[in-house]
Design a protein around this motif. Structure first.
Motif, mmCIF file in Angstrom:
data_model
loop_
_atom_site.group_PDB
_atom_site.id
_atom_site.type_symbol
_atom_site.label_atom_id
_atom_site.label_comp_id
_atom_site.label_asym_id
_atom_site.label_seq_id
_atom_site.Cartn_x
_atom_site.Cartn_y
_atom_site.Cartn_z
ATOM 1 N N SER A 16 0.833 -1.206 0.000
ATOM 2 C CA SER A 16 0.000 0.000 0.000
ATOM 3 C C SER A 16 0.867 1.254 0.000
ATOM 4 O O SER A 16 1.867 1.346 0.708
ATOM 5 C CB SER A 16 -0.902 0.016 1.237
ATOM 6 N N CYS A 17 0.449 2.233 -0.783
ATOM 7 C CA CYS A 17 1.146 3.525 -0.796
ATOM 8 C C CYS A 17 0.414 4.568 0.033
ATOM 9 O O CYS A 17 0.845 5.715 0.138
ATOM 10 C CB CYS A 17 1.305 4.016 -2.238
ATOM 11 N N GLY A 18 -0.726 4.176 0.613
ATOM 12 C CA GLY A 18 -1.532 5.114 1.389
ATOM 13 C C GLY A 18 -0.963 5.358 2.777
ATOM 14 O O GLY A 18 0.117 4.883 3.135
ATOM 15 N N GLN A 22 -3.544 1.299 9.134
ATOM 16 C CA GLN A 22 -2.780 0.089 8.835
ATOM 17 C C GLN A 22 -1.286 0.363 8.866
ATOM 18 O O GLN A 22 -0.515 -0.352 9.516
ATOM 19 C CB GLN A 22 -3.184 -0.450 7.469
ATOM 20 N N GLU A 23 -0.872 1.408 8.172
ATOM 21 C CA GLU A 23 0.550 1.733 8.114
ATOM 22 C C GLU A 23 1.075 2.171 9.488
ATOM 23 O O GLU A 23 2.203 1.825 9.875
ATOM 24 C CB GLU A 23 0.786 2.833 7.078
ATOM 25 N N ILE A 24 0.255 2.910 10.219
ATOM 26 C CA ILE A 24 0.670 3.365 11.545
ATOM 27 C C ILE A 24 0.840 2.170 12.484
ATOM 28 O O ILE A 24 1.779 2.111 13.274
ATOM 29 C CB ILE A 24 -0.342 4.384 12.105
ATOM 30 N N ARG A 25 -0.079 1.197 12.371
ATOM 31 C CA ARG A 25 0.064 0.006 13.228
ATOM 32 C C ARG A 25 1.382 -0.718 12.943
ATOM 33 O O ARG A 25 2.081 -1.129 13.871
ATOM 34 C CB ARG A 25 -1.097 -0.953 13.031
ATOM 35 N N VAL A 47 8.027 4.598 -3.344
ATOM 36 C CA VAL A 47 7.088 5.726 -3.402
ATOM 37 C C VAL A 47 6.047 5.675 -2.289
ATOM 38 O O VAL A 47 5.243 6.602 -2.148
ATOM 39 C CB VAL A 47 6.358 5.768 -4.767
ATOM 40 N N SER A 48 6.035 4.616 -1.490
ATOM 41 C CA SER A 48 4.993 4.456 -0.469
ATOM 42 C C SER A 48 5.265 5.348 0.738
ATOM 43 O O SER A 48 6.404 5.656 1.079
ATOM 44 C CB SER A 48 4.904 2.999 -0.016
ATOM 45 N N ASN A 49 4.190 5.725 1.409
ATOM 46 C CA ASN A 49 4.310 6.550 2.598
ATOM 47 C C ASN A 49 5.005 5.814 3.732
ATOM 48 O O ASN A 49 5.770 6.408 4.493
ATOM 49 C CB ASN A 49 2.928 7.022 3.057
ATOM 50 N N ILE A 50 4.758 4.515 3.849
ATOM 51 C CA ILE A 50 5.372 3.783 4.957
ATOM 52 C C ILE A 50 6.888 3.714 4.772
ATOM 53 O O ILE A 50 7.641 3.809 5.749
ATOM 54 C CB ILE A 50 4.750 2.375 5.114
ATOM 55 N N PHE A 51 7.358 3.584 3.526
ATOM 56 C CA PHE A 51 8.803 3.585 3.295
ATOM 57 C C PHE A 51 9.390 4.961 3.613
ATOM 58 O O PHE A 51 10.433 5.077 4.264
ATOM 59 C CB PHE A 51 9.115 3.201 1.854
ATOM 60 N N TRP A 57 10.254 6.694 12.529
ATOM 61 C CA TRP A 57 9.865 5.792 13.613
ATOM 62 C C TRP A 57 11.038 4.914 14.059
ATOM 63 O O TRP A 57 10.872 4.057 14.938
ATOM 64 C CB TRP A 57 8.703 4.901 13.157
ATOM 65 N N GLY A 58 12.199 5.103 13.447
ATOM 66 C CA GLY A 58 13.354 4.312 13.804
ATOM 67 C C GLY A 58 13.294 2.878 13.327
ATOM 68 O O GLY A 58 13.859 1.981 13.955
ATOM 69 N N VAL A 59 12.617 2.659 12.184
ATOM 70 C CA VAL A 59 12.451 1.311 11.654
ATOM 71 C C VAL A 59 13.183 1.198 10.315
ATOM 72 O O VAL A 59 12.894 1.960 9.386
ATOM 73 C CB VAL A 59 10.956 0.969 11.460
ATOM 74 N N PRO A 60 14.123 0.264 10.178
ATOM 75 C CA PRO A 60 14.813 0.079 8.894
ATOM 76 C C PRO A 60 13.844 -0.327 7.796
ATOM 77 O O PRO A 60 12.902 -1.104 8.037
ATOM 78 C CB PRO A 60 15.804 -1.051 9.197
ATOM 79 N N ALA A 61 14.081 0.171 6.587
ATOM 80 C CA ALA A 61 13.203 -0.142 5.461
ATOM 81 C C ALA A 61 14.015 -0.389 4.199
ATOM 82 O O ALA A 61 15.053 0.238 3.986
ATOM 83 C CB ALA A 61 12.215 0.998 5.225
ATOM 84 N N VAL A 62 13.525 -1.312 3.385
ATOM 85 C CA VAL A 62 14.146 -1.657 2.109
ATOM 86 C C VAL A 62 13.139 -1.367 1.007
ATOM 87 O O VAL A 62 11.959 -1.731 1.110
ATOM 88 C CB VAL A 62 14.537 -3.149 2.080
ATOM 89 N N ALA A 63 13.588 -0.708 -0.065
ATOM 90 C CA ALA A 63 12.697 -0.364 -1.175
ATOM 91 C C ALA A 63 12.689 -1.472 -2.219
ATOM 92 O O ALA A 63 13.736 -1.815 -2.781
ATOM 93 C CB ALA A 63 13.127 0.954 -1.818
ATOM 94 N N LEU A 64 11.511 -2.052 -2.467
ATOM 95 C CA LEU A 64 11.310 -3.012 -3.550
ATOM 96 C C LEU A 64 10.006 -2.665 -4.251
ATOM 97 O O LEU A 64 9.056 -2.191 -3.613
ATOM 98 C CB LEU A 64 11.248 -4.450 -3.014
ATOM 99 N N PRO A 65 9.911 -2.909 -5.558
ATOM 100 C CA PRO A 65 8.743 -2.457 -6.339
ATOM 101 C C PRO A 65 7.530 -3.373 -6.184
ATOM 102 O O PRO A 65 7.080 -4.012 -7.135
ATOM 103 C CB PRO A 65 9.268 -2.480 -7.777
#
Length: 370
Positions: A16-18, A22-25, A47-51, A57-65
Motif C-alpha cells: 500500500s502507498c496510502g 494500517q501503516e501506523i500500526r 514511493v509508499s508513505n510507509i517507506f 519511527w526508527g524502523v529500517p526499510a528496504v525499497a522493492l517495487p
C-alpha cells in the motif's frame, strides 16, 4: 528487553502507498518490538508513505517495487528473500498484493508467513484465497474478532492458526487533559460544543454523513473539527459550502499533535460504513476520555459497548447521527459517563504492551513451529 524466548528478525511487507491506521500500526508495532530487542525490516515500494516515514519511527526499510502482482515485483522480492533467507525468522504480510507476492516468493525458502488482515472488506471465497489464507500462511492475525470469524467461516482458516489482535495504542500519550488549555493552544472557540473526527478523508469514513447530521441540528455553537487529509478533501469542502456550514466546520488537516486535539473535543464521532477493523482513532479518543459515536462496522463492537463506552448508530444514517450528537450535547451527565467508561475500557484492553505481547507470541510460534 526481549519478552520472547529469543530475539527474532521480522520482515514486514507492505504494498500500500496510502497512509492510515494500517501503516501506523505496522510502524508502531515495529518500533515496539525493536525496543524489546527484536530486529524488524519493512519492505515496501520506494514511493509508499510507509517507506518514506519509516526512518521517523526508527524502523529500517528496504525499497522493492511491490506495486503490482506481476513477474517483475515477484522476482525482485524472491531475489531479496533468497539473499537474506538465513537471517529472517518470519514474514508478516499486510495488503493483497504484497501477500500474494510474498506467498509465492518464499516457496522453497522455509520462511513462515503471518498474514495480518486489517480491514473488514470481504474476501472472496475462491480456491486461490483459500490457499493464500489457510495454506500459505502459518498464522492469520485480524484486527478484530468479527474479521477473524469471517475468515474462519468463509475461507477455512483454522481456529488454532488465527488470532484477533486489535491494534494497541499508547494510553500514556492519549490521556484526558485541560479542555480550555487545549482549545487555546489550537485557537478553537472555547465556548462551543466541539465534535471531532480524526481520520483520513476517505469516503467510507463517513464524513459526509457527519456534515449532514450537523446541518440537521440548528445550533450555531455546535461545531465540528475534521482532523486529517485525504482524497475526499475537496468534496467535503464543497459539501460544507453547499450546506452552509462554513462557520461551524474547521478543517485542521493532518496533525501530529492528535492528543491535544482530542483533549479539546467534547465528543468523538467516526461514522464509518466500510473497511474498519477496530479503529485506532476511536481507541485513542476512548483513552482520552471522550464519549464515542460510531457504527458497528468491522469489529467495532469489540470496543464499543452500547451505553457503556459509546453510542452505535446505523451506517449512512445522518438522522441517527444527529440524534446521537444532540443526545450528548443535551445530556452532559451521559457524555461524562460514556467518556469515563470509554477511558476505563481503553486503559484495561487497548494498551500497546498488550498488542506487542500477543504479536510477539504469534511471531515466535510461527518461527519455531515446523
Amino acid at each position: 528487553m526481549t519478552h520472547a524466548s529469543r530475539p527474532l528478525h521480522i520482515v514486514h511487507t507492505e504494498s500500500s502507498c496510502g497512509w492510515g491506521g494500517q501503516e501506523i500500526r505496522i510502524l508502531e508495532e515495529s518500533r515496539g518490538l525493536i525496543a524489546r530487542g527484536h530486529r524488524v525490516t519493512i519492505v515496501a515500494p520506494e514511493v509508499s508513505n510507509i517507506f518514506k516515514r519509516a526512518s521517523e519511527w526508527g524502523v529500517p526499510a528496504v525499497a522493492l517495487p511491490l506495486l503490482k502482482k506481476r513477474p517483475g515485483p515477484l522476482l525482485a522480492l524472491r531475489r531479496w528473500l533468497r539473499a537474506n533467507a538465513g537471517d529472517i525468522d518470519v514474514i508478516n504480510t499486510h495488503s493483497s498484493t504484497d501477500s500474494w507476492l510474498a506467498a509465492l516468493a518464499r516457496v522453497g525458502l522455509g520462511l513462515p508467513i503471518v498474514r495480518t488482515r486489517h480491514i473488514s472488506a470481504p474476501v472472496t471465497a475462491s480456491r486461490a484465497n483459500r490457499w493464500l489464507y489457510a495454506k500459505a500462511a502459518a498464522h492469520v492475525v485480524t484486527t478484530g474478532e468479527q474479521l477473524r470469524r469471517e475468515l474462519v467461516d468463509n475461507l477455512g482458516v483454522s481456529e488454532a492458526r488465527s488470532t484477533s489482535i486489535p491494534t494497541g495504542i499508547d494510553t500514556t500519550r492519549f490521556v484526558p487533559g485541560d479542555k480550555l488549555a487545549a482549545r487555546a493552544a489550537l485557537e478553537l472557540d472555547a465556548n462551543a460544543f466541539w465534535v471531532g473526527i480524526v481520520a483520513t478523508l476517505r469516503s467510507w469514513k463517513g464524513h459526509a454523513y457527519l456534515l449532514e447530521a450537523l446541518a440537521n441540528i440548528n445550533d450555531p455553537q455546535l461545531k465540528l473539527a475534521i482532523v486529517g487529509d485525504g482524497p475526499q478533501r475537496d468534496n467535503l469542502r464543497a459539501k460544507v459550502a453547499e450546506l452552509g456550514l462554513e462557520s461551524r466546520v474547521h478543517f485542521a488537516g493532518e496533525q501530529k499533535n492528535v492528543p491535544t486535539w482530542l483533549q479539546a473535543f467534547d465528543a468523538f464521532a467516526l461514522p464509518s460504513y466500510a473497511n474498519e477493523g477496530v479503529s485506532q482513532a476511536v481507541m485513542q479518543a476512548m483513552s482520552a476520555g471522550l464519549p464515542i459515536i460510531t457504527t458497528a462496522v468491522g469489529s467495532m463492537r469489540d470496543i464499543i459497548i452500547e451505553g457503556q463506552t459509546g453510542i452505535l448508530v446505523t451506517p449512512k444514517d445522518s438522522t441517527a447521527l444527529a440524534q446521537a450528537v444532540r443526545q450528548l450535547r443535551e445530556q452532559p451527565e451521559l457524555a461524562a459517563q460514556l467518556g469515563a467508561g470509554a477511558h476505563a475500557f481503553a486503559i484495561e484492553h487497548c494498551g500497546l504492551p498488550r498488542m506487542l505481547d500477543r504479536m510477539e507470541r504469534v511471531f515466535l510460534n510461527a518461527a519455531t513451529t515446523p
